[in-house]
Design a protein around this motif. Structure first.
Motif, PDB file in Angstrom:
ATOM      1  N   PHE A  45      11.203   5.314  -7.250  1.00 28.56           N
ATOM      2  CA  PHE A  45      10.682   3.971  -7.007  1.00 28.56           C
ATOM      3  C   PHE A  45       9.168   3.996  -7.160  1.00 28.56           C
ATOM      4  N   TYR A  46       8.652   3.006  -7.867  1.00 26.08           N
ATOM      5  CA  TYR A  46       7.212   2.899  -8.135  1.00 26.08           C
ATOM      6  C   TYR A  46       6.713   1.584  -7.545  1.00 26.08           C
ATOM      7  N   LEU A  47       5.701   1.683  -6.713  1.00 29.51           N
ATOM      8  CA  LEU A  47       5.152   0.517  -6.048  1.00 29.51           C
ATOM      9  C   LEU A  47       3.946   0.001  -6.841  1.00 29.51           C
ATOM     10  N   GLY A  48       4.058  -1.239  -7.287  1.00 29.30           N
ATOM     11  CA  GLY A  48       2.952  -1.878  -7.969  1.00 29.30           C
ATOM     12  C   GLY A  48       2.252  -2.868  -7.059  1.00 29.30           C
ATOM     13  N   THR A  49       1.203  -3.474  -7.569  1.00 31.19           N
ATOM     14  CA  THR A  49       0.453  -4.432  -6.755  1.00 31.19           C
ATOM     15  C   THR A  49       1.243  -5.693  -6.466  1.00 31.19           C
ATOM     16  N   LYS A  50       2.227  -6.022  -7.320  1.00 33.09           N
ATOM     17  CA  LYS A  50       3.041  -7.216  -7.112  1.00 33.09           C
ATOM     18  C   LYS A  50       4.523  -6.940  -7.249  1.00 33.09           C
ATOM     19  N   SER A  51       4.941  -5.706  -7.429  1.00 34.91           N
ATOM     20  CA  SER A  51       6.338  -5.459  -7.779  1.00 34.91           C
ATOM     21  C   SER A  51       6.731  -4.054  -7.378  1.00 34.91           C
ATOM     22  N   VAL A  52       8.047  -3.829  -7.435  1.00 35.53           N
ATOM     23  CA  VAL A  52       8.646  -2.518  -7.224  1.00 35.53           C
ATOM     24  C   VAL A  52       9.583  -2.252  -8.397  1.00 35.53           C
TER      25      VAL A  52
ATOM     26  N   GLU B 131      11.608  12.416 -23.004  1.00 37.63           N
ATOM     27  CA  GLU B 131      11.238  11.018 -23.224  1.00 37.63           C
ATOM     28  C   GLU B 131       9.871  10.778 -22.594  1.00 37.63           C
ATOM     29  N   THR B 132       9.154   9.858 -23.179  1.00 44.70           N
ATOM     30  CA  THR B 132       7.877   9.420 -22.629  1.00 44.70           C
ATOM     31  C   THR B 132       7.947   7.910 -22.423  1.00 44.70           C
ATOM     32  N   VAL B 133       7.603   7.469 -21.217  1.00 40.47           N
ATOM     33  CA  VAL B 133       7.713   6.050 -20.869  1.00 40.47           C
ATOM     34  C   VAL B 133       6.347   5.561 -20.411  1.00 40.47           C
ATOM     35  N   GLU B 134       5.895   4.482 -20.966  1.00 36.24           N
ATOM     36  CA  GLU B 134       4.646   3.853 -20.567  1.00 36.24           C
ATOM     37  C   GLU B 134       4.919   2.931 -19.376  1.00 36.24           C
ATOM     38  N   ILE B 135       4.233   3.146 -18.229  1.00 32.95           N
ATOM     39  CA  ILE B 135       4.484   2.318 -17.040  1.00 32.95           C
ATOM     40  C   ILE B 135       3.209   1.607 -16.597  1.00 32.95           C
ATOM     41  N   SER B 136       2.318   1.355 -17.536  1.00 32.78           N
ATOM     42  CA  SER B 136       1.089   0.664 -17.144  1.00 32.78           C
ATOM     43  C   SER B 136       1.380  -0.746 -16.633  1.00 32.78           C
ATOM     44  N   GLU B 137       2.535  -1.319 -17.064  1.00 33.54           N
ATOM     45  CA  GLU B 137       2.846  -2.667 -16.596  1.00 33.54           C
ATOM     46  C   GLU B 137       3.217  -2.696 -15.117  1.00 33.54           C
ATOM     47  N   VAL B 138       3.507  -1.523 -14.529  1.00 30.94           N
ATOM     48  CA  VAL B 138       3.830  -1.479 -13.104  1.00 30.94           C
ATOM     49  C   VAL B 138       2.603  -1.851 -12.281  1.00 30.94           C
ATOM     50  N   GLN B 139       1.413  -1.575 -12.786  1.00 30.20           N
ATOM     51  CA  GLN B 139       0.164  -1.763 -12.035  1.00 30.20           C
ATOM     52  C   GLN B 139       0.231  -0.975 -10.731  1.00 30.20           C
ATOM     53  N   LEU B 140       0.377   0.350 -10.897  1.00 31.90           N
ATOM     54  CA  LEU B 140       0.625   1.266  -9.796  1.00 31.90           C
ATOM     55  C   LEU B 140      -0.484   1.172  -8.735  1.00 31.90           C
ATOM     56  N   VAL B 141      -0.054   1.259  -7.478  1.00 28.86           N
ATOM     57  CA  VAL B 141      -0.981   1.238  -6.348  1.00 28.86           C
ATOM     58  C   VAL B 141      -1.528   2.644  -6.134  1.00 28.86           C
ATOM     59  N   TYR B 142      -2.838   2.777  -5.987  1.00 31.35           N
ATOM     60  CA  TYR B 142      -3.469   4.067  -5.730  1.00 31.35           C
ATOM     61  C   TYR B 142      -3.968   4.111  -4.280  1.00 31.35           C
ATOM     62  N   ASN B 143      -4.022   5.322  -3.708  1.00 25.88           N
ATOM     63  CA  ASN B 143      -4.407   5.517  -2.311  1.00 25.88           C
ATOM     64  C   ASN B 143      -5.855   5.966  -2.181  1.00 25.88           C
ATOM     65  N   SER B 144      -6.692   5.578  -3.112  1.00 27.11           N
ATOM     66  CA  SER B 144      -8.072   6.074  -3.128  1.00 27.11           C
ATOM     67  C   SER B 144      -8.837   5.701  -1.867  1.00 27.11           C
ATOM     68  N   SER B 145      -8.647   4.466  -1.369  1.00 27.58           N
ATOM     69  CA  SER B 145      -9.436   4.022  -0.209  1.00 27.58           C
ATOM     70  C   SER B 145      -9.103   4.837   1.024  1.00 27.58           C
ATOM     71  N   HIS B 146      -7.859   5.284   1.173  1.00 25.30           N
ATOM     72  CA  HIS B 146      -7.480   6.076   2.341  1.00 25.30           C
ATOM     73  C   HIS B 146      -8.062   7.485   2.244  1.00 25.30           C
ATOM     74  N   PHE B 147      -8.072   8.044   1.020  1.00 31.70           N
ATOM     75  CA  PHE B 147      -8.649   9.378   0.868  1.00 31.70           C
ATOM     76  C   PHE B 147     -10.155   9.356   1.096  1.00 31.70           C
TER      77      PHE B 147
ATOM     78  N   THR C 138       0.813  -1.229   0.000  1.00 32.40           N
ATOM     79  CA  THR C 138       0.000   0.000   0.000  1.00 32.40           C
ATOM     80  C   THR C 138       0.837   1.265   0.000  1.00 32.40           C
ATOM     81  N   ALA C 139       2.089   1.201   0.499  1.00 29.47           N
ATOM     82  CA  ALA C 139       2.896   2.421   0.591  1.00 29.47           C
ATOM     83  C   ALA C 139       4.360   2.037   0.532  1.00 29.47           C
ATOM     84  N   ILE C 140       5.188   3.004   0.084  1.00 32.71           N
ATOM     85  CA  ILE C 140       6.630   2.780  -0.005  1.00 32.71           C
ATOM     86  C   ILE C 140       7.339   4.052   0.432  1.00 32.71           C
ATOM     87  N   ALA C 141       8.466   3.859   1.135  1.00 26.66           N
ATOM     88  CA  ALA C 141       9.351   4.961   1.507  1.00 26.66           C
ATOM     89  C   ALA C 141      10.769   4.485   1.289  1.00 26.66           C
ATOM     90  N   VAL C 142      11.636   5.337   0.750  1.00 26.51           N
ATOM     91  CA  VAL C 142      12.986   4.936   0.366  1.00 26.51           C
ATOM     92  C   VAL C 142      13.977   5.913   0.970  1.00 26.51           C
TER      93      VAL C 142
END
Length: 1426
Positions: A483-490, A434-450, A158-162
């Motif tokens: 760093f981008y946090l996905g549902t199954k990956s970083v 440059e433009t990079v497509e990162i849809s494969e990351v499956q980014l985690v959203y914080n909608s439920s907390h908001f 759900t969250a990442i800090a580096v």
């Protein structure tokens, strides 16, 4: 709460025993790792297929399933560019964060939407700058996140800090801590606590990586020791319960943190340790009731910037839904800046990001904030007084909405848009790199907390809408990495080094793009440059070495992959893709040694590659970028072009080459054989300093055909032109075809060329050769251009005695050759003497020419044998005279010979010199080619100042003598000339014109304004007799235009003109004149006579014709007659009208009476339609009963033949009924409209007025405080209140006494007008008063109670009502309704029941309905202001 106790900062590395629930989970997770190695193959494959997608993570199939330890510790695949290539990537201590810069323009996708696996495929924009960012999957962390979710029920991330460690929070309340090598170090928390606190919604690691703060979805917070894994604090009462933690951030002070909850509030957390007890005190910095904050960002300074003066304020940026705030937490809480967003999409996400930026030798923090598609940059500075100043920087406008903003360094920013595309942008130039497509990351959203779902969703709709796209806790940056946090990956994103970017392109086999990118590094124009250090020369040397390696690789690859067989064009195309690039970059790097040694040797192994290589050198040689070429390459180059028969290219190359690298003898022979004369001249001049030999060779080519009188071929003409240009260059000191002759050789070359030109005979002369062959040849080739060359050369002769001798010698030869030789045309001889005349006319002339030669030339030109060259000889002689040759002739003799030869331009030239302008007119009139110009000449002499009175009089007399010729030449121009300069002599001109038709043309051009002459007849002094003379001529030659002409003519007498028209039987014109005279009845009789004659012709026509053309004549005459009656009926009485209309009706009905009813003729129907037209037209002027009575009184219809006119009578009745209905409807509408307007007016003037204030708008004193009894109070409908004396002082009163009409001072002064406006829009706005109320100053209330009284008690409309009524009339902008009703009532009560008729006593012209501007407004007027 605020604390008064001194803070005691706790130590970051306080020892604490490891234990608690977190310890058990960690042990369980570690215990599960070796167990994975014992799972059988089927279960292992099933486990991997469920948790990790093979396609997504590119995991190969293996025979033996790996253990989790081996997965975490294995090295990354170097061949896959998408995978992390450097195993020490996360070693932040060794990462270069100070050499970052930014890159170039275009953008490119680094991913493929259709396939999650990265494709090794080059895109179009990708080739401009290469791949700027490296996008890598952290396999170890990703695998352990998936494993933790399965083995210990950690839940989804759900969250990442580096920081130097990586912390990942999960949905079941666990925090997984990984080190730089992706090894799991700690598992903090437990699922039981997670069940109580909810998911981790925010994480924060302090600057020394010793503490971790966790915020939970149900509002609690915990602090952990990252060294021991010990829980230090559980904070449950720092903010209102029931709200989720959206953000939690450490500041640079380890004892101070900031948190933001889903209620929109922001709290300051102060950590204390008193007497060994750890506590936490909170203070509310911003309440959600004043505006919900959804993003916070404290300013963090790196270790090297900790002494920066701005850090003492501990700045915090907060973004609410409406504005940005920057506050200082220390030394006391203070708001330093507030910045509103403005209008934007309510679903867009507010973003904040700090970064220290160097500018003007100072490093200061810059805050980037955005919401939507505009990024604002604010530079924060601290001045000497200690205050903070915020300066706006250049904004960044985008075409997409952002959900994340990250600084990767001070010049490069990375943006994530709402469709999960990364955009790498250079901040200073705002270029997208440059433009990079990162849809494969499956980014985690914080909608439920908001939305605060864990606590029941008790948040505002605005905050929930923002939370739909919020991903604050899923993206973290540290040390130049994101760093981008996905549902199954970083995933981690970082800038590639310059070598890596080049190698990435080389792996894609994009050699040209790799070289272009390397060259941008070499020139210092690239952006996002990482890894280049040292001064500029050192950086260039490093890049140059790498480029040389790439060039060798390109050459080897091109030779290796060359097609072994096939068409030669295919092989050439193959090498065309590589060889020019190699040549270009070798020359850019100034490595000619490399180009002509190793590279040339490599490409020489293949004949096709060698040819392409040699052809690539051509543009560089032609542009003088490549001068020094080895002799062997030069020889091969010439041979190659010669073999391909590209001799023009060879010639262009030779003149740009260094002669020392050429085999002169071989090249000269090749040039002569292939007629490369430019190259040959260049070799002779540069290689042997020989300038005459090329001339001799060129003369040998063009002299024989010229001496034989043959025409030259195109090639010989080109050679002759080259020879002229070459001689001109030699005499001017310029090299041919390029450059300049060395200064020490210039005099020698000039003397050699002159000696060559004046040779009596050529070196290999035959016995038949004429003398001075070279000059003769050039004169025969192009006399004018050769003489121009000599003229340019003579310009340079100043005090050079030898050069002047050559000049005289050449002139003598020219005269001898051309005068004694009859082969030259008059034009050529004229060119010579024009050249001589120009030379003799110079003030410093030293030439001598015998004047008898000029006389011979004059005789030659003026006494020709060939008449076909007349214009050519005249032009040549004119040029000779204009060039100064006139001094060589006797003027009287010249004029005589010119007149005899009919050289009128020569005569004009001589007469103009003698100011005999009258004789110039004869020259123009006798010259058929220029006779039209005589008018301009006369006009210029008579109108332009500078000519004497005698000259103008002589020209005027001459023009009058030839006036008949001028009129016959162009009547319009002649008339314009007479009108302009001879306006008082029109009668004289008429007497001189003997031809009647010529006189007609002249008078038409003079008097008819349609011909274009703008002067009036008064200025022409034209008598009526002249105008009548023109009308008589017009009747003879163009009778159809008489009426149109009479309408535009001014001065003619009607009686005489009528007699003229009667003389020529022009009845229509006569009728027009009689009507103009006022004899309407006489005009009508003429028109009636014409109509009756046409009707007789029409009735006698044969009935076999289907369409009789005479019917159109009848119709046209009838229309003209009706128009005559209609035009004049308004000014006639009833009896006179009947005298016009009834005879016309009788004339139309007469043919119908004579026809037989049993067999009606075919023309009956057309005549009935025409009769009906007469009846409809006369109905507007004759009463309907009179018309019916007249018809019934007719003996024919009175005896029972009414059936024949039944249709006419019924048509009249229908028309009458229609018009009567229209009249009644219109009257009703006007009555209703007037009643409605008066009702509104009455309501307006009787309405009470309410002032806006109780003080006068002029003197600003309360109205009841002034004691002047005579001073009234005036209240306007706009709400403004005044004392009447104040309005009088401001000149806002119209009239005096009780009839005074007031204007509102404030409304009128604001509109800058001094009188009542007639504009309805102003009335609607209440800027002008519709009514005023005058109140006694003794009135106790401005609202107007029973004590208020109206000053006017007179019956009828008071002045205010009159003013309002006038305004209403102006507003309607039409005829008064009272006037309309009066007119209609008079019409209805009139004795005559005609529609819209008028009484006999009042002319119809006074009727408002006859006014051409009358408009009937049936729409209701605009609403007035209440």
């Amino acid at each position: 709460m605020a604390s008064e106790i001194d803070l005691e900062c706790e130590e970051a590395s306080a020892p604490s025993p490891r234990g608690g629930v977190g310890e058990g989970l960690t042990q369980a997770l570690e215990a599960s790792l070796p167990t994975l190695a014992c799972i059988d193959l089927d279960k292992g494959l099933e486990f991997r297929s469920e948790l990790i997608d093979d396609k997504e993570f590119d995991i190969p199939q293996v025979d033996t399933p790996p253990t989790l330890e081996s997965i975490l510790n294995e090295t990354d695949d170097e061949d896959e560019s998408f995978i992390l290539e450097d195993p020490t990537l996360l070693n932040i201590d060794t990462f270069d964060t100070h050499s970052y810069d930014t890159s170039s323009v275009a953008s490119s996708d680094s991913g493929d939407r259709t396939n999650l696996k990265r494709k090794k495929k080059l895109l179009d924009s990708f080739s401009l700058h290469g791949s700027v960012m490296r996008h890598s999957l952290l396999k170890g962390i990703s695998a352990q996140i998936v494993s933790a979710a399965d083995k210990v029920d950690a839940g989804l991330p759900t969250a990442i800090a580096v920081s130097s460690l990586i912390a990942v929070g999960t949905s079941h309340g666990l925090a997984l801590i990984f080190d730089q090598n992706q090894a799991l170090r700690l598992c903090l928390g437990s699922t039981s606590v997670g069940g109580q606190y909810g998911a981790i919604s925010a994480l924060s690691i302090n600057h020394d990586c010793s503490r971790l703060l966790c915020g939970f979805a149900k509002g609690q917070m915990t602090m952990w020791d990252l060294a021991s894994g010990k829980l230090l604090r559980s904070i449950t009462d720092a903010h209102p319960p029931g709200t989720a933690i959206l953000h939690i951030k450490f500041t640079d002070d380890p004892a101070l943190a900031i948190c933001n909850d889903s209620g929109g509030s922001v709290f300051e957390l102060t950590f204390k340790r008193v007497m060994g007890v750890r506590t936490c005190e909170s203070r509310c910095l911003f309440s959600g009731s004043k505006g919900e904050v959804c993003c916070i960002e404290p300013l963090h300074a790196k270790a090297e910037l900790k002494d920066h003066p701005i850090t003492q304020f501990s700045l915090l940026a907060m973004a609410s839904l409406t504005k940005i705030l920057v506050i200082g937490l220390k030394p006391s809480l203070k708001v330093w800046m507030t910045f509103p967003y403005g209008r934007m999409d309510p679903s867009s996400v507010p973003l904040l990001a700090w970064h220290f930026v160097a500018a003007n030798n100072y490093v200061n923090p810059t805050l980037a904030f955005c919401r939507g598609d505009v990024v604002h940059f604010l530079l924060v500075k601290r001045d000497e007084s200690g205050a903070i100043h915020v300066t706006k920087q250049k904004r960044l406008h985008l075409c997409y909405d952002l959900i994340n903003f990250t600084w990767i360094n001070s010049r490069t920013i990375v943006l994530l848009d709402s469709v999960e595309k990364l955009h790498v942008i250079d901040r200073l130039t705002q270029e997208e790199l440059e433009t990079v497509e990162i849809s494969e990351v499956q980014l985690v959203y914080n909608s439920s907390h908001f939305k605060s779902l864990a606590t029941g969703g008790n948040v505002s709709q605005a905050l929930a809408l923002v939370g739909e796209k919020a991903c604050y806790q899923s993206i973290s940056s540290y040390g130049g990495q994101i760093f981008y946090l996905g549902t199954k990956s970083v995933y981690v994103m970082t800038l590639r080094s310059w070598r890596e970017r080049i190698d990435h392109l080389l792996k894609q086999e994009c050699l040209t793009e790799a070289l272009a990118l390397a060259w941008s590094f070499h020139e210092g124009k690239a952006k996002a440059v990482v890894g280049l250090s040292g001064d500029a020369s050192k950086r260039k040397a490093v890049v140059a070495d790498r480029m040389v390696e790439i060039l060798f690789h390109c050459a080897d690859r091109a030779l290796k992959k060359c097609p072994d067989q096939g068409k030669i064009q295919v092989m050439e195309q193959h090498f065309q893709d590589t060889v020019p690039v190699v040549v270009d970059y070798c020359l850019r790097l100034q490595r000619r040694d490399l180009l002509f040694s190793q590279m040339y040797d490599k490409f020489s192994e293949n004949s096709v590659a060698k040819g392409v290589f040699l052809e690539c050198l051509e543009p560089y040689i032609l542009s003088d970028q490549l001068v020094g070429i080895t002799a062997q390459v030069m020889k091969d180059l010439l041979i190659h072009f010669q073999d391909k028969k590209l001799m023009e290219n060879v010639e262009a190359l030779i003149v740009h080459m260094d002669v020392t690298s050429l085999d002169i003898q071989q090249v000269v022979l090749m040039c002569w054989e292939n007629r490369l004369y430019d190259a040959m001249i260049y070799i002779y001049n540069r290689g042997m300093n020989e300038f005459i030999s090329p001339m001799e060779k060129l003369f040998k080519v063009i002299a024989p055909p010229l001496s034989a009188g043959k025409s030259l071929t195109d090639e010989q003409v080109i050679m002759g032109n080259k020879l002229l240009v070459y001689i001109s260059c030699c005499l001017a000191g310029r090299a041919y075809p390029l450059g300049d002759i060395p200064e020490d050789l210039v005099p020698l070359v000039k003397n050699q060329v002159f000696e060559f030109l004046i040779r009596l005979h050529s070196t290999e002369a035959s016995s038949e050769e004429e003398i001075y062959p070279y000059i003769c040849t050039l004169l025969h080739f192009d006399t004018r251009e050769f003489l121009n060359v000599l003229a340019l050369t003579f310009e340079d002769f100043k005090n050079d005695k030898q050069a002047l001798e050559y000049q005289q010698r050449i002139v003598d030869i020219l005269l001898k050759v051309m005068v004694e030789n009859s082969d030259f045309t008059p034009s050529q001889v004229g060119c010579l003497f024009t050249f001589l005349a120009r030379q003799l006319a110079k003030p410093d002339n030293t030439l001598f020419v015998n004047r008898t030669l000029f006389d011979q030339v004059l005789e030659f030109l003026c006494s020709p044998d060939d008449d076909s060259r007349h214009s050519e000889r005249q032009q040549v002689l004119l040029e000779l005279l204009q060039a100064g040759g006139i001094v060589q002739f006797e003027e009287s003799r010249l004029i005589r010979m010119a007149e005899r030869a009919e050289f009128y331009q020569i005569c004009e030239f001589m007469y103009e010199r003698a100011h005999q302008y009258d004789k110039i007119i004869d020259c123009y009139l006798r010259d058929p080619l220029r006779e039209e110009e005589v008018f301009n000449s006369i006009h210029n002499i008579l109108s332009i100042p500078g000519h004497s009175l005698e000259e103008k009089q002589s020209v005027g007399q001459k023009a009058m003598q030839h006036i008949e010729e001028l009129v016959s030449l162009n009547p319009c121009r002649a008339a314009e000339l007479v009108a302009t300069h001879f306006s008082g002599q029109v009668e004289v001109v008429i007497q001189k014109l003997q031809s009647p038709f010529l006189l007609f043309q002249f008078l038409r051009s003079l008097l008819d304004p349609r011909e274009g002459i703008s002067t009036t007849q008064e200025s022409l002094q034209v008598t009526p007799s002249i105008t009548e003379q023109f009308i008589e001529l017009l009747c003879q030659y163009n009778p159809h235009q008489v009426i149109d002409t009479l309408q535009v003519l001014e001065s003619y007498r009607l009686e005489e003109t009528i007699q003229i028209t009667q003389k020529y039987q022009l009845l229509e014109v006569c009728a027009y004149l009689l009507e103009k005279k006022g004899d309407v009845h006489g005009a009508f009789l003429i028109m009636l006579e014409r109509l009756q004659s046409k009707l007789q012709e029409f009735t006698k026509e044969s009935e076999n014709m289907r369409e009789d053309p005479s019917f159109k004549d009848v119709e046209e005459i009838l229309v003209e007659t009706i128009a005559l009656c209609q035009r004049n009926s308004h000014s006639l009485n009833q009896q006179q009208r009947e005298a016009l209309w009834f005879p016309l009706l009788e004339a139309m009905m007469a043919p119908q009476k004579l026809s037989s009813s049993s067999a009606p003729p075919r023309h009956a129907e057309p005549l009935k339609s025409l009769t009906m037209r007469v009846l409809n037209s006369m109905a507007a002027f004759i009463a309907l009963p009179s018309i019916l009575q007249r018809i019934l009184q007719d003996p024919v219809y009175g005896r029972g033949k009414l059936g024949e006119i039944q249709g006419l009578i019924l048509g009249m009745l229908d028309t009458f009924n229609y018009e009567q209905t229209l009249l009644e409807t219109t009257t009703s509408l006007l009555n209703h409209d007037l009643h409605w307007s008066l009702c509104n007016l009455r309501a307006s003037v009787t309405r009470g007025l309410s002032p806006k204030q109780d003080s006068c708008c002029v003197c600003l004193q309360q109205y009841k405080r002034r004691q002047e009894v005579a001073d009234d109070i005036v209240v306007f409908s706009c709400g403004h209140l005044y004392h009447s004396l104040c309005l009088l002082n401001k000149e806002c009163a119209v009239g005096t006494g009780s009839q005074a009409r007031w204007m509102c001072y404030r409304c009128n002064s604001s509109n800058k007008i001094g009188k009542l406006s007639e504009n309805a829009s102003e009335m609607k706005k209440g800027q002008l008063a519709q009514a005023q109320v005058k109140m006694s100053p003794s009135c106790p209330s401005p609202r107007g109670d029973s004590a208020a009284k109206k000053t006017s008690s007179e019956p009828g409309l008071d002045p205010q009502q009159i003013q309002a009524f006038d305004q209403l009339c102006r507003l309607y902008r039409g005829t008064s309704r009272l006037a309309l009703l009066t007119e209609l009532s008079q019409t209805q009560s009139s004795e005559s029941h005609r529609l819209l008729g008028v009484s006999k006593s009042s002319p119809a012209l006074n009727s408002i309905f006859q006014n051409e501007n009358f408009q009937l407004h049936l729409a209701p007027p605009p609403l007035t202001q209440d």
